[in-house]
Design an enzyme around this catalytic site. Structure first.
Site, PDB file in Angstrom:
ATOM      1  N   CYS A   1       0.834  -1.208   0.000  1.00 25.06           N
ATOM      2  CA  CYS A   1       0.000   0.000   0.000  1.00 25.06           C
ATOM      3  C   CYS A   1       0.869   1.258   0.000  1.00 25.06           C
ATOM      4  O   CYS A   1       1.555   1.547   0.975  1.00 25.06           O
ATOM      5  CB  CYS A   1      -0.919  -0.022   1.223  1.00 25.06           C
ATOM      6  SG  CYS A   1      -1.814   1.516   1.508  1.00 25.06           S
TER       7      CYS A   1
ATOM      8  N   CYS B   1      -0.044   3.785   2.719  1.00 26.79           N
ATOM      9  CA  CYS B   1       0.450   3.309   4.015  1.00 26.79           C
ATOM     10  C   CYS B   1       1.931   3.652   4.180  1.00 26.79           C
ATOM     11  O   CYS B   1       2.364   4.122   5.239  1.00 26.79           O
ATOM     12  CB  CYS B   1       0.262   1.796   4.147  1.00 26.79           C
ATOM     13  SG  CYS B   1      -1.442   1.221   3.995  1.00 26.79           S
TER      14      CYS B   1
END
Length: 151
Positions: free
Chosen positions: A88, A91
């Site tokens: 991600c 993230c």
């Protein structure tokens, strides 16, 4: 037989591509092209530096230092659970900011990291209705869900 303008273009004639396509002529003597090339090089360099050097804090660091979920739910402190994945990009970009927040509140709040790609956390992914990452779930000191933020 090719026309005179075809021969002129093929031989590097005086008519520019911009003029052929109906666009404006480059009257900067080629400096516009240099600016474009320089901007592209600078952009690639900036991207590389921020990706390769970053802030030094990554998801791996956060996950390695995170409190285990079972411990967080037992110790009577508020808890933030971050659901994430190694792939991600958001993230990864948030990791340095999350690290700073954790350092500011580590004595008052539990910080837990759960990787959604680890089947060990499938029950928690379902329990907290994780439908996007990163997802942050805020629990009170009794473990009751108080808020959820996605993204």
């Amino acid at each position: 037989a090719p026309s005179e303008s075809d021969e002129s273009s093929e031989a590097g004639g005086s008519e520019s591509v911009a003029a052929t396509l109906g666009g404006p002529e480059d009257t900067t003597g080629g400096s516009g092209r240099l600016v474009a090339i320089g901007s592209s090089v600078a952009g690639v360099a900036l991207f590389a530096v921020t990706r390769l050097l970053g802030s030094g804090v990554g998801l791996e660091d956060l996950a390695a230092n995170a409190m285990p979920l079972d411990e967080a739910l037992r110790n009577s402190s508020p808890t933030v659970i971050e659901f994430y994945a190694d792939w991600c990009e958001v993230c990864r970009e948030l990791a340095p900011t999350i690290y700073k927040v954790e350092n500011n509140y580590k004595d008052k709040v539990n910080f837990v990291m759960l990787n959604i790609d680890n089947s060990k956390w499938a029950d928690e992914v379902s329990q907290y209705s994780v439908d996007g990452i990163p997802q942050f779930v805020f629990l009170d000191s009794k473990g009751a869900e108080k808020a959820t933020v996605v993204g």
